[in-house]
Write a protein that holds these residues in place. Structure first.
Motif: not given
Length: 225
Positions: A134-136, A198-202, A126-128
């Protein structure tokens, strides 16, 4: 109002859809909200922009939501419903393929270990790919002064209810309370670590994701084995 698999309330709407047409319109509004949040910030989001993207009159948006915050909260709860549904589908497909009855194994919990991997994998999916996620995710993107709900508490309780069969039954009250706390801590920990991934890798750093799964298994084994 109760979520689709029970136990988790969704935020009250100004008006609940009764007819299919009305429910479809509500779905289009939330879809439009999610799409726009992939393109602009929450601060730039407006009810008018959502109405235009959904191709509905602005009055239709206000029929369901008093403002954009209420709309974002409804999207967050819909995300949680979808997350639970995705986990359920994955586990049912796995059980069907293996002929399992989803009960914990004789070693003390093979079932829950598989389930926790699915919990992480479906969050990553879902994040991807889920619009606006990604925001909510499962909560409002802007901290409220006194939020009535804490998203990770809702997620932990939803997962504990969803996975009840795999976690085993017949525990005493003290153990159930320990399990409740353990799931909350597991969700809070996974939330922090996966945000780091996800900060380290999109796309979510594979090494951090793998270590997160190992940490969850090791921690929850103290309660579930």
């Amino acid at each position: 109002m109760i979520g689709q698999d029970g136990g988790v309330p969704i935020p009250p709407l100004r008006r609940h859809p009764v007819q299919r047409r009305s429910a479809e319109r509500l779905g289009r509004i939330l879809d439009a909200c999610a799409e726009l949040l992939d393109e602009i910030s929450y601060e730039e989001l407006s009810t008018r922009a959502v109405a235009e993207r959904a191709n509905v009159p602005i009055g239709s948006v206000y029929r369901f939501f008093s403002n954009k915050r209420a709309m974002a909260e409804a999207l967050a709860h819909r995300n949680l419903d979808e997350y639970a549904a995705r986990i359920t589908r994955r586990l049912e497909a796995s059980d069907a393929a293996s002929g399992s009855d989803s009960a914990p194994g004789p070693d003390g919990g093979g079932g829950w270990r598989e389930a926790m991997d699915v919990v992480v994998d479906e969050y990553l999916a879902m994040k991807r790919g889920a619009p606006g996620f990604a925001l909510i995710e499962f909560g409002h993107p802007v901290p409220a002064t006194a939020p009535p709900e804490q998203p990770n508490h809702l997620v932990a309780d939803r997962l504990r209810t969803l996975l009840a069969d795999r976690l085993g039954t017949g525990r005493d009250e003290a153990t159930e309370e320990r399990l409740r706390v353990a799931f909350l801590l597991a969700v809070e920990t996974a939330d922090a670590l996966l945000r780091l991934a996800f900060r380290v890798d999109p796309e979510g750093d594979p090494a951090i994701v793998a270590e997160t799964k190992e940490l969850l298994r090791a921690y929850l084994a103290r309660v579930l084995d």
